[in-house]
Design a protein around this motif. Structure first.
Motif, PDB file in Angstrom:
ATOM      1  N   VAL A  34       0.862  -1.192   0.000  1.00 35.10           N
ATOM      2  CA  VAL A  34       0.000   0.000   0.000  1.00 35.10           C
ATOM      3  C   VAL A  34       0.894   1.236   0.000  1.00 35.10           C
ATOM      4  O   VAL A  34       1.854   1.326   0.775  1.00 35.10           O
ATOM      5  CB  VAL A  34      -0.926   0.021   1.228  1.00 35.10           C
ATOM      6  CG1 VAL A  34      -1.751   1.303   1.231  1.00 35.10           C
ATOM      7  CG2 VAL A  34      -1.828  -1.207   1.231  1.00 35.10           C
ATOM      8  N   GLN A  35       0.533   2.176  -0.839  1.00 33.64           N
ATOM      9  CA  GLN A  35       1.286   3.421  -0.897  1.00 33.64           C
ATOM     10  C   GLN A  35       0.327   4.597  -1.054  1.00 33.64           C
ATOM     11  O   GLN A  35      -0.591   4.554  -1.883  1.00 33.64           O
ATOM     12  CB  GLN A  35       2.278   3.400  -2.064  1.00 33.64           C
ATOM     13  CG  GLN A  35       3.414   4.375  -1.922  1.00 33.64           C
ATOM     14  CD  GLN A  35       4.527   4.125  -2.922  1.00 33.64           C
ATOM     15  OE1 GLN A  35       4.293   3.616  -4.019  1.00 33.64           O
ATOM     16  NE2 GLN A  35       5.743   4.474  -2.563  1.00 33.64           N
ATOM     17  N   LEU A  36       0.520   5.610  -0.224  1.00 29.86           N
ATOM     18  CA  LEU A  36      -0.218   6.854  -0.346  1.00 29.86           C
ATOM     19  C   LEU A  36       0.805   7.946  -0.595  1.00 29.86           C
ATOM     20  O   LEU A  36       1.681   8.187   0.242  1.00 29.86           O
ATOM     21  CB  LEU A  36      -1.017   7.160   0.923  1.00 29.86           C
ATOM     22  CG  LEU A  36      -2.071   6.141   1.345  1.00 29.86           C
ATOM     23  CD1 LEU A  36      -2.759   6.591   2.629  1.00 29.86           C
ATOM     24  CD2 LEU A  36      -3.100   5.923   0.251  1.00 29.86           C
ATOM     25  N   GLN A  37       0.695   8.598  -1.732  1.00 28.82           N
ATOM     26  CA  GLN A  37       1.655   9.620  -2.115  1.00 28.82           C
ATOM     27  C   GLN A  37       0.993  10.982  -2.029  1.00 28.82           C
ATOM     28  O   GLN A  37       0.138  11.320  -2.854  1.00 28.82           O
ATOM     29  CB  GLN A  37       2.158   9.369  -3.536  1.00 28.82           C
ATOM     30  CG  GLN A  37       3.225  10.341  -3.998  1.00 28.82           C
ATOM     31  CD  GLN A  37       4.529  10.173  -3.244  1.00 28.82           C
ATOM     32  OE1 GLN A  37       4.993   9.055  -3.019  1.00 28.82           O
ATOM     33  NE2 GLN A  37       5.103  11.276  -2.827  1.00 28.82           N
ATOM     34  N   ALA A  38       1.402  11.772  -1.027  1.00 27.70           N
ATOM     35  CA  ALA A  38       0.861  13.117  -0.849  1.00 27.70           C
ATOM     36  C   ALA A  38       1.751  14.125  -1.557  1.00 27.70           C
ATOM     37  O   ALA A  38       2.975  14.009  -1.535  1.00 27.70           O
ATOM     38  CB  ALA A  38       0.744  13.450   0.628  1.00 27.70           C
ATOM     39  N   SER A  39       1.125  15.122  -2.150  1.00 26.63           N
ATOM     40  CA  SER A  39       1.872  16.165  -2.847  1.00 26.63           C
ATOM     41  C   SER A  39       1.074  17.454  -2.848  1.00 26.63           C
ATOM     42  O   SER A  39      -0.107  17.468  -2.468  1.00 26.63           O
ATOM     43  CB  SER A  39       2.173  15.726  -4.285  1.00 26.63           C
ATOM     44  OG  SER A  39       0.970  15.526  -4.999  1.00 26.63           O
ATOM     45  N   GLY A  40       1.725  18.530  -3.277  1.00 29.25           N
ATOM     46  CA  GLY A  40       1.038  19.798  -3.428  1.00 29.25           C
ATOM     47  C   GLY A  40       1.354  20.834  -2.369  1.00 29.25           C
ATOM     48  O   GLY A  40       0.884  21.969  -2.451  1.00 29.25           O
ATOM     49  N   GLY A  41       2.120  20.459  -1.370  1.00 23.15           N
ATOM     50  CA  GLY A  41       2.480  21.424  -0.347  1.00 23.15           C
ATOM     51  C   GLY A  41       3.444  22.471  -0.865  1.00 23.15           C
ATOM     52  O   GLY A  41       3.972  22.351  -1.972  1.00 23.15           O
ATOM     53  N   GLY A  42       3.657  23.498  -0.064  1.00 28.67           N
ATOM     54  CA  GLY A  42       4.572  24.549  -0.457  1.00 28.67           C
ATOM     55  C   GLY A  42       4.440  25.754   0.433  1.00 28.67           C
ATOM     56  O   GLY A  42       3.799  25.693   1.495  1.00 28.67           O
ATOM     57  N   LEU A  43       5.050  26.840   0.001  1.00 29.85           N
ATOM     58  CA  LEU A  43       5.022  28.104   0.730  1.00 29.85           C
ATOM     59  C   LEU A  43       4.017  29.037   0.066  1.00 29.85           C
ATOM     60  O   LEU A  43       4.049  29.234  -1.160  1.00 29.85           O
ATOM     61  CB  LEU A  43       6.412  28.736   0.719  1.00 29.85           C
ATOM     62  CG  LEU A  43       6.551  30.136   1.312  1.00 29.85           C
ATOM     63  CD1 LEU A  43       6.216  30.128   2.801  1.00 29.85           C
ATOM     64  CD2 LEU A  43       7.956  30.673   1.075  1.00 29.85           C
ATOM     65  N   VAL A  44       3.127  29.595   0.858  1.00 28.37           N
ATOM     66  CA  VAL A  44       2.099  30.495   0.335  1.00 28.37           C
ATOM     67  C   VAL A  44       1.878  31.619   1.332  1.00 28.37           C
ATOM     68  O   VAL A  44       2.065  31.429   2.545  1.00 28.37           O
ATOM     69  CB  VAL A  44       0.796  29.706   0.052  1.00 28.37           C
ATOM     70  CG1 VAL A  44       0.205  29.133   1.329  1.00 28.37           C
ATOM     71  CG2 VAL A  44      -0.221  30.548  -0.684  1.00 28.37           C
ATOM     72  N   GLN A  45       1.478  32.764   0.838  1.00 28.48           N
ATOM     73  CA  GLN A  45       1.169  33.875   1.730  1.00 28.48           C
ATOM     74  C   GLN A  45      -0.221  33.705   2.343  1.00 28.48           C
ATOM     75  O   GLN A  45      -1.092  33.034   1.765  1.00 28.48           O
ATOM     76  CB  GLN A  45       1.230  35.195   0.962  1.00 28.48           C
ATOM     77  CG  GLN A  45       2.636  35.638   0.596  1.00 28.48           C
ATOM     78  CD  GLN A  45       2.673  37.042   0.046  1.00 28.48           C
ATOM     79  OE1 GLN A  45       1.735  37.476  -0.619  1.00 28.48           O
ATOM     80  NE2 GLN A  45       3.766  37.751   0.312  1.00 28.48           N
ATOM     81  N   ALA A  46      -0.413  34.301   3.481  1.00 31.42           N
ATOM     82  CA  ALA A  46      -1.726  34.286   4.132  1.00 31.42           C
ATOM     83  C   ALA A  46      -2.780  34.809   3.158  1.00 31.42           C
ATOM     84  O   ALA A  46      -2.548  35.791   2.447  1.00 31.42           O
ATOM     85  CB  ALA A  46      -1.697  35.133   5.397  1.00 31.42           C
ATOM     86  N   GLY A  47      -3.911  34.123   3.140  1.00 36.43           N
ATOM     87  CA  GLY A  47      -4.970  34.470   2.204  1.00 36.43           C
ATOM     88  C   GLY A  47      -4.914  33.710   0.893  1.00 36.43           C
ATOM     89  O   GLY A  47      -5.868  33.745   0.115  1.00 36.43           O
ATOM     90  N   GLY A  48      -3.812  33.021   0.670  1.00 35.23           N
ATOM     91  CA  GLY A  48      -3.637  32.272  -0.571  1.00 35.23           C
ATOM     92  C   GLY A  48      -4.273  30.898  -0.526  1.00 35.23           C
ATOM     93  O   GLY A  48      -4.952  30.527   0.450  1.00 35.23           O
ATOM     94  N   SER A  49      -4.039  30.143  -1.592  1.00 36.60           N
ATOM     95  CA  SER A  49      -4.645  28.815  -1.747  1.00 36.60           C
ATOM     96  C   SER A  49      -3.606  27.783  -2.162  1.00 36.60           C
ATOM     97  O   SER A  49      -2.604  28.115  -2.805  1.00 36.60           O
ATOM     98  CB  SER A  49      -5.752  28.850  -2.814  1.00 36.60           C
ATOM     99  OG  SER A  49      -6.784  29.732  -2.464  1.00 36.60           O
ATOM    100  N   LEU A  50      -3.882  26.552  -1.795  1.00 39.53           N
ATOM    101  CA  LEU A  50      -3.108  25.405  -2.241  1.00 39.53           C
ATOM    102  C   LEU A  50      -4.064  24.233  -2.411  1.00 39.53           C
ATOM    103  O   LEU A  50      -5.092  24.169  -1.723  1.00 39.53           O
ATOM    104  CB  LEU A  50      -2.033  25.005  -1.225  1.00 39.53           C
ATOM    105  CG  LEU A  50      -0.747  25.815  -1.144  1.00 39.53           C
ATOM    106  CD1 LEU A  50       0.096  25.313   0.030  1.00 39.53           C
ATOM    107  CD2 LEU A  50       0.045  25.739  -2.429  1.00 39.53           C
ATOM    108  N   ARG A  51      -3.701  23.308  -3.298  1.00 37.07           N
ATOM    109  CA  ARG A  51      -4.459  22.071  -3.407  1.00 37.07           C
ATOM    110  C   ARG A  51      -3.513  20.895  -3.185  1.00 37.07           C
ATOM    111  O   ARG A  51      -2.527  20.725  -3.915  1.00 37.07           O
ATOM    112  CB  ARG A  51      -5.139  21.930  -4.770  1.00 37.07           C
ATOM    113  CG  ARG A  51      -6.082  20.723  -4.793  1.00 37.07           C
ATOM    114  CD  ARG A  51      -6.829  20.585  -6.100  1.00 37.07           C
ATOM    115  NE  ARG A  51      -6.018  19.956  -7.134  1.00 37.07           N
ATOM    116  CZ  ARG A  51      -6.518  19.317  -8.187  1.00 37.07           C
ATOM    117  NH1 ARG A  51      -7.838  19.207  -8.330  1.00 37.07           N
ATOM    118  NH2 ARG A  51      -5.727  18.795  -9.105  1.00 37.07           N
ATOM    119  N   LEU A  52      -3.823  20.106  -2.179  1.00 38.86           N
ATOM    120  CA  LEU A  52      -3.055  18.903  -1.898  1.00 38.86           C
ATOM    121  C   LEU A  52      -3.692  17.714  -2.608  1.00 38.86           C
ATOM    122  O   LEU A  52      -4.907  17.657  -2.764  1.00 38.86           O
ATOM    123  CB  LEU A  52      -3.000  18.628  -0.400  1.00 38.86           C
ATOM    124  CG  LEU A  52      -2.505  19.761   0.499  1.00 38.86           C
ATOM    125  CD1 LEU A  52      -2.438  19.277   1.943  1.00 38.86           C
ATOM    126  CD2 LEU A  52      -1.170  20.289   0.024  1.00 38.86           C
TER     127      LEU A  52
END
Length: 128
Positions: free
Chosen positions: A1-19
């Motif tokens: 079994v493998q779960l591969q998480a991605s999409g993290g990073g550095l963002v300013q307050a108020g911004g968006s990210l999708r993991l």
């Protein structure tokens, strides 16, 4: 079994990210998926979960209205859309899978022990 998480990073307050969390070695369509996070010096905490059928979602109070969990069974991937990010959202985000096609009542979705498999985590840093 493998779960591969991605999409993290550095963002300013108020911004968006999708993991993203892509699973292999499990029957994804029968797996409830979750996101937990762990900030430095703190315990891992529940963020969001989606049932194996996709009909049920649950969120921590701290992220309600800002984060959205979803899934695409065609590509064995769960997502966490994070909007209006705050510095206090800074943490390593982990995806968890429960492959047993279970449904929980109450706060059952928020119980870490209900998820049998975990990814390696992806770091989200929100600057003020």
């Amino acid at each position: 079994v493998q779960l591969q998480a991605s999409g993290g990073g550095l963002v300013q307050a108020g911004g968006s990210l999708r993991l993203s969390c892509t699973a292999s070695g499990i029957t994804f369509s029968r797996s409830s998926m979750s996101w937990f996070r762990q900030a430095p010096g703190k315990a891992r905490e529940f963020v969001a979960a989606i049932s194996w059928g996709g009909a049920v979602t649950d969120y921590a109070d701290s992220v309600k209205g800002r984060f959205t969990i979803s899934r695409d069974n065609a590509v064995n991937t769960a997502y966490l859309q994070m909007n209006s990010l705050k510095p206090e959202d800074t943490a390593v985000y982990y995806c968890g899978a429960d492959p047993r096609a279970r449904t929980y009542s109450g706060h059952g979705w928020q119980v870490r022990g209900n998820y049998l498999h975990w990814g390696q985590g992806t770091l989200v840093t929100v600057s003020s």
